[in-house]
Design a protein around this motif. Structure first.
Motif, mmCIF file in Angstrom:
data_model
loop_
_atom_site.group_PDB
_atom_site.id
_atom_site.type_symbol
_atom_site.label_atom_id
_atom_site.label_comp_id
_atom_site.label_asym_id
_atom_site.label_seq_id
_atom_site.Cartn_x
_atom_site.Cartn_y
_atom_site.Cartn_z
ATOM 1 N N PHE A 93 0.997 5.624 0.451
ATOM 2 C CA PHE A 93 0.550 6.639 0.751
ATOM 3 C C PHE A 93 1.219 7.851 0.176
ATOM 4 O O PHE A 93 2.386 7.693 0.244
ATOM 5 N N ILE A 124 0.917 -1.145 -0.063
ATOM 6 C CA ILE A 124 0.011 -0.084 0.021
ATOM 7 C C ILE A 124 0.944 1.321 -0.005
ATOM 8 O O ILE A 124 2.176 1.280 0.714
ATOM 9 N N THR A 133 -3.726 7.785 -1.927
ATOM 10 C CA THR A 133 -3.277 6.388 -2.135
ATOM 11 C C THR A 133 -2.644 6.102 -3.464
ATOM 12 O O THR A 133 -3.532 6.426 -4.189
#
Length: 356
Positions: free
Chosen positions: A139, A137, A282
């Protein structure tokens, strides 16, 4: 209302990580993120945690691997060349299904490049963090406040999905100072029954490992991991939109470029040009839903980046040929100006107006 304090981006992120329950930090100094590690060196012992300056970035990421396996909320930070050295360890962490937070305060490249701000690590973070079938993931905050608030989300998602999470910051944000409202201290500890914390004979021992020589088992693990990624894509897209409701031109930008783009958009609106902004918070999962929502009304998209054109490829994939997708950017540490972006918007508006 909580009091705001004036803090440098790197230091605000470090303090927010401590308040999110991070109790182990392993790093190595490199500009422009060194203030983050230095802040951790001062504060971590006072919080009963562990700070260790490793002998290299390779050592630091493997220490994160060990601490994550023991169930600790842990993190490391670096800048672009250091991220390259950490890539194998990040791949091990992903292969062992461990939660960890990795901060990259980007500088210009390739190679040692320069120490000025850049967004040239986009592909590295989203496409090639390490070898094998995985992705973290990612950010991409755009303010000091968001640097502080996103770090708690990074730790939460790392624990929830047992995956590495990268916080990707262009060097300008790490070095700039802004008022920030720091989050409340988090006391709750996530349950991690898979961690190697000792079992006293009450359960089978846990083994943390990223090596699997059983090929059908490795395939099953990879398939399961990608099922998790589908859930992440469906549930965890984060995005900010600005004046997109009636826009027929859309700028897509992240980090510092999004801040500059907003000023250009305001100027374009004053000139009667209907332009809006999609800002990915994101980068993985990429906010394809936000693009899908506006693509039918949009004459053209413009990505603004501090690189030679990287996120533009993700925008083109999301648009899928339904509208032109153009790129404007600078590299080497040069930040696009509002006037430059406004000029690109004017050109695009005239081109698309002529086609109408």
């Amino acid at each position: 209302m909580a009091e705001k304090v004036l803090m440098k981006g790197n230091e605000a992120l470090a303090e927010a990580a401590l308040r999110a329950g991070c109790r182990a930090f392993f790093g190595y100094p490199i500009t422009p993120q060194t203030e983050l590690a230095a802040y951790m060196a001062k504060r971590m012992p006072k919080e009963g945690g562990v700070y260790l300056q490793a002998e290299s970035e390779i050592s630091a990421i493997n220490m994160v691997y060990g601490a994550a396996g023991a169930g600790a909320r842990c993190m490391t930070s670096t800048s672009s060349p250091g991220m390259s050295l950490k890539s194998e360890g990040i791949s091990y962490i992903a292969g062992a299904d461990l939660p960890a937070v990795i901060v990259n305060v980007m500088r210009g490249g390739p190679g040692l490049g320069g120490i000025q701000p850049s967004q040239s690590d986009y592909w590295q973070a989203t496409r090639a963090t390490g070898h094998g079938d995985f992705h973290p993931i990612v950010f991409a905050p755009s303010t000091v406040q968001e640097m502080a608030s996103s770090i708690n989300d990074a730790f939460e998602l790392a624990d929830t999905y047992r995956t590495p999470v990268i916080v990707l910051i262009d060097g300008m944000l790490g070095q700039m100072m802004e008022p920030v409202e720091l989050p409340e201290k988090k006391e709750k500890k996530a349950k991690k029954p898979w961690a190697v914390t000792g079992h006293g004979g009450k359960r089978e021992q846990n083994i943390i490992n990223s090596l699997n020589l059983d090929t059908p088992a490795l395939e099953r693990m990879n398939i399961e991991r990608f099922e998790r990624y589908k859930k992440i894509k469906a549930k965890e897209q984060r995005v900010e939109t600005y004046l997109t409701e009636d826009a027929d031109l859309i700028i897509v930008a992240f980090g510092a470029c999004a801040r500059v783009s907003r000023t250009a958009i305001d100027k374009a609106r004053e000139a009667g040009i209907k332009v809006g902004l999609i800002r990915p918070i994101t980068l993985v999962p990429f906010p394809v839903d936000a693009i899908e929502k506006v693509v039918d009304q949009t004459k053209a998209f413009l990505t603004v980046e501090m690189n030679m054109g990287q996120m533009v490829e993700d925008v083109r994939l999301a648009v899928a040929g339904r509208a032109p997708v153009e790129f404007f950017g600078h590299t080497g540490g040069i930040i696009p100006t509002p006037n430059e972006i406004f000029e690109q918007v004017e050109i695009l508006d005239k081109q698309k107006g002529g086609e109408a």
